[in-house]
Design a protein around this motif. Sequence first.
Motif, PDB file in Angstrom:
ATOM      1  N   GLY A 202      10.154   3.915   4.495  1.00  0.00           N
ATOM      2  CA  GLY A 202      10.408   3.832   5.923  1.00  0.00           C
ATOM      3  C   GLY A 202       9.120   3.788   6.718  1.00  0.00           C
ATOM      4  O   GLY A 202       9.050   4.291   7.847  1.00  0.00           O
ATOM      5  N   ALA A 203       8.103   3.172   6.123  1.00  0.00           N
ATOM      6  CA  ALA A 203       6.794   3.041   6.769  1.00  0.00           C
ATOM      7  C   ALA A 203       6.502   1.565   7.033  1.00  0.00           C
ATOM      8  O   ALA A 203       7.153   0.681   6.485  1.00  0.00           O
ATOM      9  CB  ALA A 203       5.705   3.650   5.898  1.00  0.00           C
ATOM     10  N   LYS A 204       5.504   1.308   7.871  1.00  0.00           N
ATOM     11  CA  LYS A 204       5.173  -0.076   8.223  1.00  0.00           C
ATOM     12  C   LYS A 204       4.223  -0.723   7.217  1.00  0.00           C
ATOM     13  O   LYS A 204       4.362  -1.904   6.899  1.00  0.00           O
ATOM     14  CB  LYS A 204       4.557  -0.117   9.624  1.00  0.00           C
ATOM     15  N   TYR A 205       3.244   0.051   6.727  1.00  0.00           N
ATOM     16  CA  TYR A 205       2.195  -0.559   5.919  1.00  0.00           C
ATOM     17  C   TYR A 205       1.923   0.267   4.664  1.00  0.00           C
ATOM     18  O   TYR A 205       1.950   1.494   4.692  1.00  0.00           O
ATOM     19  CB  TYR A 205       0.893  -0.697   6.715  1.00  0.00           C
ATOM     20  N   CYS A 206       1.646  -0.431   3.575  1.00  0.00           N
ATOM     21  CA  CYS A 206       1.245   0.194   2.316  1.00  0.00           C
ATOM     22  C   CYS A 206       0.044  -0.573   1.785  1.00  0.00           C
ATOM     23  O   CYS A 206       0.040  -1.819   1.786  1.00  0.00           O
ATOM     24  CB  CYS A 206       2.403   0.155   1.315  1.00  0.00           C
ATOM     25  N   ILE A 207      -0.963   0.141   1.332  1.00  0.00           N
ATOM     26  CA  ILE A 207      -2.187  -0.466   0.814  1.00  0.00           C
ATOM     27  C   ILE A 207      -2.383   0.030  -0.617  1.00  0.00           C
ATOM     28  O   ILE A 207      -2.640   1.213  -0.853  1.00  0.00           O
ATOM     29  CB  ILE A 207      -3.420  -0.093   1.682  1.00  0.00           C
ATOM     30  N   GLY A 208      -2.235  -0.846  -1.585  1.00  0.00           N
ATOM     31  CA  GLY A 208      -2.376  -0.462  -2.985  1.00  0.00           C
ATOM     32  C   GLY A 208      -3.826  -0.279  -3.373  1.00  0.00           C
ATOM     33  O   GLY A 208      -4.678  -1.134  -3.078  1.00  0.00           O
ATOM     34  N   VAL A 209      -4.127   0.827  -4.035  1.00  0.00           N
ATOM     35  CA  VAL A 209      -5.490   1.131  -4.477  1.00  0.00           C
ATOM     36  C   VAL A 209      -5.463   1.538  -5.954  1.00  0.00           C
ATOM     37  O   VAL A 209      -4.414   1.556  -6.596  1.00  0.00           O
ATOM     38  CB  VAL A 209      -6.135   2.235  -3.609  1.00  0.00           C
ATOM     39  N   ALA A 210      -6.626   1.876  -6.489  1.00  0.00           N
ATOM     40  CA  ALA A 210      -6.766   2.040  -7.939  1.00  0.00           C
ATOM     41  C   ALA A 210      -6.218   3.345  -8.486  1.00  0.00           C
ATOM     42  O   ALA A 210      -5.913   3.437  -9.675  1.00  0.00           O
ATOM     43  CB  ALA A 210      -8.236   1.885  -8.343  1.00  0.00           C
ATOM     44  N   SER A 211      -6.100   4.371  -7.650  1.00  0.00           N
ATOM     45  CA  SER A 211      -5.630   5.671  -8.136  1.00  0.00           C
ATOM     46  C   SER A 211      -5.249   6.551  -6.958  1.00  0.00           C
ATOM     47  O   SER A 211      -5.584   6.246  -5.801  1.00  0.00           O
ATOM     48  CB  SER A 211      -6.715   6.373  -8.961  1.00  0.00           C
ATOM     49  N   GLY A 212      -4.610   7.670  -7.258  1.00  0.00           N
ATOM     50  CA  GLY A 212      -4.293   8.636  -6.218  1.00  0.00           C
ATOM     51  C   GLY A 212      -5.535   9.266  -5.626  1.00  0.00           C
ATOM     52  O   GLY A 212      -5.599   9.531  -4.414  1.00  0.00           O
ATOM     53  N   LEU A 213      -6.533   9.530  -6.469  1.00  0.00           N
ATOM     54  CA  LEU A 213      -7.802  10.074  -5.971  1.00  0.00           C
ATOM     55  C   LEU A 213      -8.452   9.105  -4.999  1.00  0.00           C
ATOM     56  O   LEU A 213      -8.916   9.495  -3.924  1.00  0.00           O
ATOM     57  CB  LEU A 213      -8.741  10.378  -7.139  1.00  0.00           C
ATOM     58  N   ASP A 214      -8.475   7.820  -5.361  1.00  0.00           N
ATOM     59  CA  ASP A 214      -9.058   6.824  -4.470  1.00  0.00           C
ATOM     60  C   ASP A 214      -8.284   6.733  -3.159  1.00  0.00           C
ATOM     61  O   ASP A 214      -8.875   6.500  -2.101  1.00  0.00           O
ATOM     62  CB  ASP A 214      -9.082   5.453  -5.152  1.00  0.00           C
ATOM     63  N   ALA A 215      -6.978   6.908  -3.217  1.00  0.00           N
ATOM     64  CA  ALA A 215      -6.183   6.886  -1.987  1.00  0.00           C
ATOM     65  C   ALA A 215      -6.678   7.961  -1.023  1.00  0.00           C
ATOM     66  O   ALA A 215      -6.866   7.703   0.179  1.00  0.00           O
ATOM     67  CB  ALA A 215      -4.708   7.089  -2.312  1.00  0.00           C
ATOM     68  N   LEU A 216      -6.905   9.158  -1.535  1.00  0.00           N
ATOM     69  CA  LEU A 216      -7.404  10.247  -0.696  1.00  0.00           C
ATOM     70  C   LEU A 216      -8.813   9.959  -0.184  1.00  0.00           C
ATOM     71  O   LEU A 216      -9.123  10.183   0.992  1.00  0.00           O
ATOM     72  CB  LEU A 216      -7.391  11.558  -1.487  1.00  0.00           C
ATOM     73  N   ILE A 217      -9.680   9.471  -1.059  1.00  0.00           N
ATOM     74  CA  ILE A 217     -11.064   9.180  -0.664  1.00  0.00           C
ATOM     75  C   ILE A 217     -11.110   8.113   0.423  1.00  0.00           C
ATOM     76  O   ILE A 217     -11.805   8.254   1.443  1.00  0.00           O
ATOM     77  CB  ILE A 217     -11.895   8.748  -1.887  1.00  0.00           C
TER      78      ILE A 217
ATOM     79  N   ARG B 238      -8.722  -1.468  -6.124  1.00  0.00           N
ATOM     80  CA  ARG B 238      -7.554  -2.296  -5.847  1.00  0.00           C
ATOM     81  C   ARG B 238      -6.459  -1.989  -6.863  1.00  0.00           C
ATOM     82  O   ARG B 238      -6.741  -1.862  -8.060  1.00  0.00           O
ATOM     83  CB  ARG B 238      -7.953  -3.766  -5.925  1.00  0.00           C
ATOM     84  N   LEU B 239      -5.226  -1.864  -6.381  1.00  0.00           N
ATOM     85  CA  LEU B 239      -4.106  -1.742  -7.295  1.00  0.00           C
ATOM     86  C   LEU B 239      -4.057  -3.002  -8.152  1.00  0.00           C
ATOM     87  O   LEU B 239      -4.078  -4.115  -7.643  1.00  0.00           O
ATOM     88  CB  LEU B 239      -2.792  -1.575  -6.519  1.00  0.00           C
ATOM     89  N   ASP B 240      -3.993  -2.800  -9.470  1.00  0.00           N
ATOM     90  CA  ASP B 240      -4.006  -3.924 -10.403  1.00  0.00           C
ATOM     91  C   ASP B 240      -2.731  -4.763 -10.254  1.00  0.00           C
ATOM     92  O   ASP B 240      -1.633  -4.231 -10.082  1.00  0.00           O
ATOM     93  CB  ASP B 240      -4.114  -3.383 -11.830  1.00  0.00           C
ATOM     94  N   GLU B 241      -2.887  -6.063 -10.329  1.00  0.00           N
ATOM     95  CA  GLU B 241      -1.751  -6.967 -10.167  1.00  0.00           C
ATOM     96  C   GLU B 241      -0.655  -6.697 -11.203  1.00  0.00           C
ATOM     97  O   GLU B 241       0.537  -6.716 -10.895  1.00  0.00           O
ATOM     98  CB  GLU B 241      -2.251  -8.415 -10.281  1.00  0.00           C
ATOM     99  N   LEU B 242      -1.063  -6.424 -12.437  1.00  0.00           N
ATOM    100  CA  LEU B 242      -0.078  -6.169 -13.491  1.00  0.00           C
ATOM    101  C   LEU B 242       0.622  -4.830 -13.278  1.00  0.00           C
ATOM    102  O   LEU B 242       1.845  -4.723 -13.461  1.00  0.00           O
ATOM    103  CB  LEU B 242      -0.762  -6.205 -14.859  1.00  0.00           C
ATOM    104  N   GLN B 243      -0.126  -3.806 -12.878  1.00  0.00           N
ATOM    105  CA  GLN B 243       0.510  -2.510 -12.606  1.00  0.00           C
ATOM    106  C   GLN B 243       1.484  -2.618 -11.428  1.00  0.00           C
ATOM    107  O   GLN B 243       2.561  -2.001 -11.438  1.00  0.00           O
ATOM    108  CB  GLN B 243      -0.548  -1.442 -12.323  1.00  0.00           C
ATOM    109  N   ALA B 244       1.121  -3.407 -10.441  1.00  0.00           N
ATOM    110  CA  ALA B 244       2.030  -3.621  -9.309  1.00  0.00           C
ATOM    111  C   ALA B 244       3.318  -4.280  -9.784  1.00  0.00           C
ATOM    112  O   ALA B 244       4.416  -3.934  -9.328  1.00  0.00           O
ATOM    113  CB  ALA B 244       1.356  -4.475  -8.241  1.00  0.00           C
ATOM    114  N   ALA B 245       3.195  -5.225 -10.711  1.00  0.00           N
ATOM    115  CA  ALA B 245       4.376  -5.896 -11.257  1.00  0.00           C
ATOM    116  C   ALA B 245       5.276  -4.903 -11.981  1.00  0.00           C
ATOM    117  O   ALA B 245       6.509  -4.931 -11.825  1.00  0.00           O
ATOM    118  CB  ALA B 245       3.949  -7.015 -12.204  1.00  0.00           C
TER     119      ALA B 245
END
Length: 363
Positions: free
Chosen positions: A49-64, A228-235
Amino acid sequence: MIEYENLRKVNERFFDAFRKKLDEVLDSGWFILGKQVENFEKEFATYLGAKYCIGVASGLDALILALDAMEFEKGSEIIVPSNTYIATIIAVVRCGLKPVLVEPDIRTYNIDPSKIEEKITPKTRAIIPVHLYGKSCDMEPIMEIAERYNLVVIEDCAQAHGAMYKNKKVGTFGIGCFSFYPTKNLGALGDGGAIVTNDEKLAEKLRALRNYGSSKKHYSDYVGYNSRLDELQAAFLRVKLPFLDDIINHKRKLAKIYLENLSDDFIKPVQHPDYFDVYHIFPIRHPKRDELREYLLQHNIKTEIHYPYPPHKQKSMQNILQGNYPISEEIHSTILSLPISYFHTPDDILKVCEIMNKFLKRK
């Protein structure tokens, strides 16, 4: 043997769909920030229920990246719970900021809102509530405090995909940071993470930060990262996302068996109608935790401890974190995580309850 976790069994039902997605990605010839990442970001944002999501490499990177995007002055203070996983604090330190520990509520294991204000100083810039074990923090008073003191709220949702507070999904109160580590309720087949926001300008900045600081190829706007969230992991995540609610409901059914069948001599997770718990982990506490864990292992039941050592006792934090945190230490010395995976059956959980209750009857 009742295993604590088995990722092959968890993911087995998705194998055929994973293989199709693998072929789809291979045939596309696009492996970084392609359609899989773009579509997963839209789908995950919609789910929350959010407007934007930005895929990154890990949860730690998300926080950083979330902290870095705020451009806080070096040395600014960030409030975090004293019993969180070390990654939350690493993110603060890596951004040149000062973690300020606040004790948790002994009943929920989440940060105690009544203890936050006493730790706020003129240098405080943000609060990081951590929705530990799949239970939302008490967000209403936290958001009120943040508004009163003009503080940013960055939610650590690494263990709480789909968890809700008063029918609102975590990660949508402030800036939401997620991990897709394989053991999570929504787990990839490797590392992955995401940041969720309703702020369009912040989303644009985060997309640049994750990609060398560039919003346009060869032009650097920020001192960025390669995260960057990996294309294959996103799949793979796109395959599992439609089943996330099924995974959550399965774990909630298993949790109900624990709650109804385990002796009250074990301290069990608290329940309240304002909270929709997703039980990434099912934690109990007992003063003879280590003895109980060994007893269960002798009876072919594996468990884990999340976590055996509080952050302020970690070697890496000895010159960073000061103070005494008795509530955190009490939790860390008595907590035990019981099996509650997508592959476990009700019979597995009843067996665990039976053995645990027998532990109490020993002479």
